[in-house]
Design a protein around this motif. Structure first.
Motif, PDB file in Angstrom:
ATOM      1  N   GLU A   1      12.711  18.739  41.709  1.00 39.18           N
ATOM      2  CA  GLU A   1      13.384  19.779  42.485  1.00 39.18           C
ATOM      3  C   GLU A   1      12.424  20.640  43.279  1.00 39.18           C
TER       4      GLU A   1
ATOM      5  N   GLU B   1      20.388  26.372  36.316  1.00 39.81           N
ATOM      6  CA  GLU B   1      19.564  25.190  36.064  1.00 39.81           C
ATOM      7  C   GLU B   1      19.945  24.548  34.735  1.00 39.81           C
TER       8      GLU B   1
ATOM      9  N   ARG C   1      19.572  32.125  38.132  1.00 39.34           N
ATOM     10  CA  ARG C   1      18.965  30.846  38.501  1.00 39.34           C
ATOM     11  C   ARG C   1      18.721  29.978  37.276  1.00 39.34           C
TER      12      ARG C   1
ATOM     13  N   SER D   1      23.325  22.817  35.194  1.00 41.71           N
ATOM     14  CA  SER D   1      23.295  21.571  35.959  1.00 41.71           C
ATOM     15  C   SER D   1      22.703  20.443  35.124  1.00 41.71           C
TER      16      SER D   1
ATOM     17  N   ARG E   1      23.430  21.318  42.794  1.00 44.44           N
ATOM     18  CA  ARG E   1      23.345  20.197  41.857  1.00 44.44           C
ATOM     19  C   ARG E   1      24.472  20.244  40.837  1.00 44.44           C
TER      20      ARG E   1
ATOM     21  N   SER F   1      20.302  25.030  42.458  1.00 47.01           N
ATOM     22  CA  SER F   1      20.872  24.581  41.192  1.00 47.01           C
ATOM     23  C   SER F   1      22.390  24.562  41.246  1.00 47.01           C
TER      24      SER F   1
END
Lengths: 1198, 147
Positions: free
Chosen positions: B77, A328, A324, A331, A372, A369
């Motif tokens: 987010e 992130e 994750r 992105s 995105r 993520s």
């Protein structure tokens, strides 16, 4: 002041007992020391029972003696000794009284217990009593750092170590300005500066902490593994301003990743925490997680290829949290450099790549993520040359629509729609293309799915249009009982509405919502071809008229979705309902029926549970909708009217009036009339009935049941009246400087009936506005009547004939009403007449009439001179032209006092003077500022408003979606604000709302005070800091008073008109006496023609002594006005203390705050406010009121 | 970014508060707003039933857990769905520490451990660990060989 915690945290601090007597201490120490050092069942059971002992320095001697004695005992003797001691502890604890512990005591305890670390009791004391209480405070004293570091080095207890890492991290992250939360503590650095000798500042201890944590983070021993993870985590709390520290951190993280990052297929073998995993794989997975978490907190380094490489490594890791964080980071990098990230991830995006595996990972935020990331890469222009990469990332993004989690599915929808990072970048084309993609593209599953995705491919065998997947998902979400899901689904519909509105505004030619959705299923080859030939933006898709399957269209899908959205209004959460209303506002089409939406909003706003901040959020949504779709200006004004009539006390008046203004300008030539009607319809609604509940949900009825709403409604009515006066000329496209009335028309229009008919036939919008304003001048509260008179004057000055003459006659009749009432026999015979006197309004009307009189006198003289020159056939001399020009300029100065006019184009002497004035200017080379030569702009007079405006137009706030004419008109009207001043606060509020910036909390309507005195709180510094901040907040909260308040209007009027006292030119001109006589008779017929007699009270008694000449009608009004001014000057403006007075005349209250008066009634004067007295009666009147506001002129002070 | 995590008792006293990226002068506003929001809406709410609020682009999700109410404020987010996931993790961790839905007394007894759990879940405004077993292991600094 322990404001945030109250007594409960004090209860926690009070759990620490006071020191027990020395005898008990010896007994407890003896029992503690007798325990064996190795872990055993008996000892572990005792560890869970908190020992209520506290070690002091004075007890060390007794400990040593006890230790010597115990060495000679046997284990069995020790076990026997435990039981009686344990029994004795309970009574001791019950007797102890609770006492609050201050921060200084906690700090002292840490120092003492750290010094005696070898004792088991010290460790228990730290874990169970000291460290939890220290967590209550919002910052940690840097002087604790040496003790914490010593504990870190010497202690082996994992519980103590965990707290040590926690507090070391808090010391590192404490910048002194923004503590994390808890009971406030003083600024340690400031205290250390005062205590110059022994103070410890953060600058002293941070390097030592960082050094020790760095050594631990690089320790790769097995026993140190858990501590290594915590040390690395604590290091990420370091201050980020230190570049040397940052480079060291990067080095540590990259070193760890280099060791553990080269096992690409580790995920499939074992999962974190599985019992079957071996020790090495568990350690590697933990280090991957810790390193990626630390990398996530470090600043982004876009230019570093090693940084990108290490971030991309995380995609392969077994730990879902590490994946994750990696996604992130990727992105965020992809938004800055999408090409490089795409090249790095090219292989992973294939159907057999690693990104496909993430689709089935159980971490929800990792897939968010991923959505995105795919969105950033597939929308990048740098990848126009690589459509294959873009299609791969697009495929992954579309597959996320099938994700079982709503969070991931909604994120994918928002990415497709073109919304990114909640920042409105005014990218209309991006949003329009997003709507196009959603309604046209088709989801194709990869051709080589992995084993786990085969199950999903069985369910969706054939390709599905995206729009159907989205609609089906949203409809199922709206049937959920979870409020966050409902709120999020409504928000997604709102974003769909935004993209759809952008598509309509951009005028995409291919948008046809009646086309069958299934038609695109058979056009797969065409879609692929189009995608390769037109990789960016809009694509034309060939539509097949006859499609197989169900006859679904985009319009029918939207209709079904909106039906489900409307039922969500039944949710009991007011925030969900507000989001649903916002979604309905955004999904409203210009050609659809508005009645259902209006009835929903009217029903919702009647709920008193709506907070004011939420109501204003919906009102700001109307602003956002106007910026996106200017064509819906009239519709948005209709919706805004419901807010004005239902909840006048809650809405932000500045934002509402800005909405009026922008929608009026944006309505265009065709919609101006309707827009003005929508704004001012509130003036025609019947007044609110107190206590009536029948009209709560009705659209056409004003609801103001409480005093606050009633007052706000009155102010809104004033604002609407002012708005009508200020913008009626713009809405009607009627300006004095553009009308070409012939010279003789004014004389022919002296007949009232013909004048009214001519006005209506020529410009119905302006005629309707005048009718409405005239009615407001008669009825309504005092403030509304003042604003109405001023609005009529503004229109009179700006308009041509016959409107100016019509207003002139109305004002004259209104001012003359007192005299007429005095002379008529009806007043003497009718004792019940309680009409409001015109004397007060006469004071305001007189200077206005003087300006109009001057203009008409000037016009008459000009006509006479022109006729004289024509008859004699003589040229105009230069001195005659000069006199004419000076008169022109003088009248311009007079007129400019009342309202803004373009001086370059305005002709107070009438349009026939244009030629002569231009001749004079040309001869003497006088430069007059000329407007734009654009015919469209000149036609509306906007260009002159722009150039002549003294206030700079807020051009920076204009949206790129509006065309230039709308932008100019908008800026012009903003600069044209007279009384209200600049609408900068409302403008910034609107822009804030649209951009989605700001983290300020909404204001609480009722002030919740949580300040409770802290009994043991002995730090005075924190109180000083809190008090200072509270004072600042109070100053910020007070703000400025509303510009619509009656006080400000009164002050403006008095400042404008206070010093003016013009002589009557009509009465002093013998040549125009005949005209005055005929005009007088016309006034009488006009007075009778209105149908409603003006019930005016007579002027003050001292004016009766003057002999009244019936030959000149203007003289009595001027005379009484003049004397009224003198009497006003004589009376004291401000009064202190209570005085007594008598009512001179009958007065009828015009608003809830006013008071009815009867002549000769005795009053008690409380105070004076801007020409009004707040008085109390001896006895209640017919309406039962005892106190209220009355005009100063109606009271005789004793 | 998760802007705020707030624990309050039934009468509106704040037990734990953690802010990330919120200026100091706005914290008082947020604190009073959240407490008023809970006082208005949390009456009669079942245990762990999620409620949602929204102001501009800031989302609030809050719930009741025993006698304690939990408020989460997020932005960007962390919308209402992400906050719902986070509050689920926090409630699971708090129940694991207290052994049962906490009363105020039990919550204050386990105050230090709850602070450590919160530190593992929300780290610099970002959601960190989502597995309560892992949270427990990290708090106790257990060696990797022990399960």
């Amino acid at each position: 002041m322990a404001e945030s915690s109250g007594t409960t945290l004090m209860d926690l601090i009070s759990a620490d007992p006071t020191p027990v007597p020395a005898q008990s201490t010896s007994s407890s120490a003896s029992s503690t020391a007798s325990q064996p050092t190795s872990a055993s069942a008996s000892s572990s059971s005792h560890l869970h029972h908190p020992m209520s002992t506290k070690t002091t320095l004075g007890e060390k001697k007794s400990k040593r003696a006890t230790l010597m004695q115990i060495q000679n005992d046997t284990i069995s003797v020790a076990k026997a000794a435990l039981n009686p001691v344990k029994a004795n502890i309970m009574p001791q604890r019950q007797r102890q009284k609770k006492k609050p512990v201050s921060y200084s005591q906690l700090a002292r305890s840490i120092h003492e217990l750290a010094a005696t670390l070898d004792q088991k009791s010290s460790q228990k004391q730290l874990v169970n009593h000291v460290f939890p209480k220290l967590a209550v405070y919002n910052s940690v004293d840097p002087s604790l750092a040496p003790s914490l570091l010593m504990l870190n080095q010497q202690c082996e207890d994992r519980n103590v170590l965990r707290y040590v890492y926690y507090y070391l991290a808090r010391i590192l992250s404490d910048t002194g300005m923004t503590p994390g939360g808890g009971i406030p503590t003083p600024n340690w650095d400031a205290l250390a500066d005062i205590d110059a000798g022994g103070g410890v500042t953060r600058a002293d201890v941070v390097p030592r902490i960082v050094n020790q944590l760095t050594n631990e983070a690089t320790n790769s021993e097995f026993e140190f593994h858990a501590r290594r993870l915590q040390a690395l985590k604590a290091l990420t709390y370091s201050p980020s301003g230190n570049s040397e520290l940052l480079s060291k951190l990067y080095e540590i993280v990259f070193g760890i990743l280099e060791k553990v990052g080269d096992v690409p297929h580790k995920r499939k073998k074992g999962v974190f925490g599985t019992k079957g995993g071996d020790k090495e794989s568990i350690m590697r997975s933990n280090l991957q997680y810790a390193a990626m978490s630390a990398l996530r907190r470090l600043p982004l380094d876009p230019g570093n290829p090693l940084f990108l490489h290490r971030a991309a490594q995380g995609v392969f890791f077994a730990d879902p949290v590490a994946v994750r964080h990696s996604l992130e980071i990727l992105s965020e990098l992809a938004t800055r450099d999408p090409y490089t990230v795409a090249m790095t991830l090219e292989k992973l995006a294939s159907p057999t790549g690693a990104l496909q595996d993430i689709l089935h990972m159980n971490d929800v935020l990792a897939r968010v993520s991923l959505a995105r990331l795919c969105h950033s890469i597939s929308r990048a222009r740098a990848l126009d040359e690589r459509p294959d990469i873009r299609s791969q990332f697009n495929s992954i993004l579309y597959q996320l629509l099938l994700d079982p989690s709503e969070r991931v599915c909604y994120e994918a929808i928002l990415c497709i729609l073109g919304k990114h990072d909640n920042t409105e970048r005014h990218e209309m084309d991006e949003r329009a293309a997003g709507w196009y993609r959603l309604t046209r593209e088709i989801l194709k599953l990869p051709e080589a799915p992995s084993l786990s995705s085969k199950d999903k491919s069985n369910k969706t065998k054939r390709p599905q249009p995206l729009i159907k997947l989205v609609m089906r998902r949203l409809e199922s979400s709206f049937r959920s009982f979870s409020r966050p899901v409902l709120h999020a689904a409504a928000r997604v519909v709102q974003e769909m509405g935004k993209s759809r509105a952008a598509a309509f505004a951009m005028g995409l030619q291919d948008i046809d919502e009646s086309v069958h959705v299934n038609a695109f299923s058979d056009a797969l080859d065409d879609a692929e071809t189009n995608e390769s030939s037109h990789p960016e933006g809009i694509r034309r898709t060939s539509s097949i008229s006859a499609g197989p399957g169900r006859s679904d269209t985009i319009a029918s899908l939207l209709a079904a979705l909106m039906e489900v959205v409307r039922t969500t209004v039944a949710c009991e959460c007011v925030y969900v309902r507000a989001m649903v209303i916002k979604a309905l506002i955004w999904m409203q089409s210009p050609d659809e029926s508005l009645d259902e939406l209006k009835s929903i909003i009217a029903s919702e706003l009647s709920d008193p549970g709506w907070p004011a901040a939420l109501v204003n959020d919906v009102l700001l949504t109307l602003h956002a909708r106007f910026k996106a779709t200017p064509d819906m200006a009239v519709i948005l004004l209709e919706i805004a009217r419901i807010f004005a009539t239902k909840v006048p006390g809650k809405i932000d008046a500045d934002v509402l009036q800005l909405l009026w203004k922008t929608c009026l300008v944006g309505a265009g030539p065709d919609g101006k009339h309707t827009a003005l009607e929508a704004v001012t319809i509130v003036l025609d609604l019947p007044p609110p009935q107190p206590g009536s509940m029948a009209g709560l949900t009705s659209i056409d009825r004003v609801s103001a049941s409480d005093p606050k709403s009633a007052l706000a409604l009155q102010k809104l009515v004033q604002a609407a009246v002012w708005f009508l006066g200020e913008n009626a000329n713009y809405a009607a496209s009627e300006y004095a400087w553009e009308s070409a009335t012939p010279p003789g028309t004014a004389l022919m229009m002296l007949d009232a009936d013909k004048m009214v008919a001519a006005a209506s036939s020529r410009n119905p919008t302006l005629a309707g506005a005048l009718t409405r304003l005239q009615r407001c001048a008669f009825s309504g509260s005092w403030e509304v009547r003042i604003v109405a008179i001023q609005a009529l004057t503004t229109i009179a000055i700006r308009s041509g004939e016959p409107f100016r003459l019509q207003i002139y006659e109305f004002l004259y009749t209104l001012a003359e009403g007192g005299v007429q009432s005095q002379l008529s026999e009806m007043h003497l015979s009718n004792g019940e007449d309680q009409g409001a006197s015109g004397t007060g309004l006469g004071v305001l009307i007189t200077p206005m009439l003087k300006v109009l009189d001057e203009m008409y006198v000037g016009q008459d003289e000009l006509i006479k001179d022109i006729r004289h020159h024509d008859n004699a056939n003589k040229e105009w001399k230069d001195e005659e032209l000069k006199k004419l020009y000076e008169n022109h300029e003088r009248l311009l100065d007079f007129v400019s006092m009342f309202c803004f006019i373009p001086r370059a184009k305005y002709l107070p002497l009438g349009p026939i003077s244009a030629k002569l004035i231009d001749t004079y200017r040309t001869k003497h080379n006088i430069t007059a500022s000329t407007g734009s030569t654009d015919p469209a702009v000149v036609a509306t007079g906007i260009s002159d408003l722009i150039y002549e405006s003294t206030q700079p137009a807020p051009a920076a706030s204009n949206s790129s979606g509006l065309d230039d004419d709308l932008v100019n008109a908008w800026a012009a009207n903003l600069g044209d604000d007279g009384l209200l001043g600049n609408n900068a606060p409302a403008m910034s509020r609107v822009n804030e709302f649209i951009a989605g910036v700001g983290t300020d909390a909404p204001d609480v309507e009722e002030e919740n005070v949580f300040s409770r005195p802290s009994v043991g709180y002995d730090d005075m510094w924190a109180k000083t800091l809190l008090e200072t901040s509270e004072l600042e907040e109070e100053d910020a909260r007070s703000g400025s008073s509303s510009p619509d308040s009656a006080g400000s209007v009164e002050s403006s009027i008095s400042s404008h008109f206070g010093g003016m006292n013009y002589p009557s030119l009509f009465s002093s001109k013998p040549s125009s006496q005949a005209t005055a006589k005929s005009g007088g008779s016309k006034y009488q017929s006009t007075y009778e023609g209105y149908g409603s007699p003006i019930r005016e009270e007579p002027p003050p008694p001292y004016s009766y002594s003057e002999p009244q000449s019936r030959e000149s009608f203007e003289n009595p009004v001027a005379g009484s006005g003049s004397r009224s001014y003198e009497s006003d000057d004589e009376e004291p403006r401000k009064s202190t203390g209570t005085r007594f007075g008598t009512a001179l005349y009958d007065f009828t209250a015009g608003g809830d705050d006013e008071l009815n008066l009867t002549a000769e009634e005795e009053l008690e004067i409380e105070y004076e406010v801007d020409g009004w007295f707040y008085v109390k009666k001896k006895r209640p009147g017919r309406d039962g009121k005892m106190a209220g506001l009355v005009p100063v002129l109606y009271v005789n002070q004793s | 970014m998760i802007l705020a995590v707030l624990f309050a008792n039934s009468v509106g006293n704040v037990l734990i508060e953690r802010f990330n990226g919120v200026p100091a002068e706005e914290r008082l506003h947020w604190r009073s707003f959240l407490v008023k929001l809970g006082a208005d809406n949390l009456k009669g709410v079942k245990n762990e039933e999620l409620l949602v609020a929204c102001h501009k682009s800031v989302y609030i999700v809050y719930t009741m857990l025993g006698d304690v109410s939990i408020f989460l404020v997020g932005k960007d987010e962390y919308d209402e769905l992400a906050l719902a996931e986070t509050i689920y993790i926090i409630t699971a961790a708090v129940k694991d520490v207290c052994g049962k839905p906490p009363t105020e007394r039990v919550f204050l007894d386990k105050y230090g451990r709850i602070c450590l759990c919160l530190d593992e879940i929300v780290w610099n405004g970002l959601l960190e660990n989502t597995d309560k077993d892992r949270i427990k292991r990290l708090i106790r600094l257990k060696p990797p060989s022990e399960v």
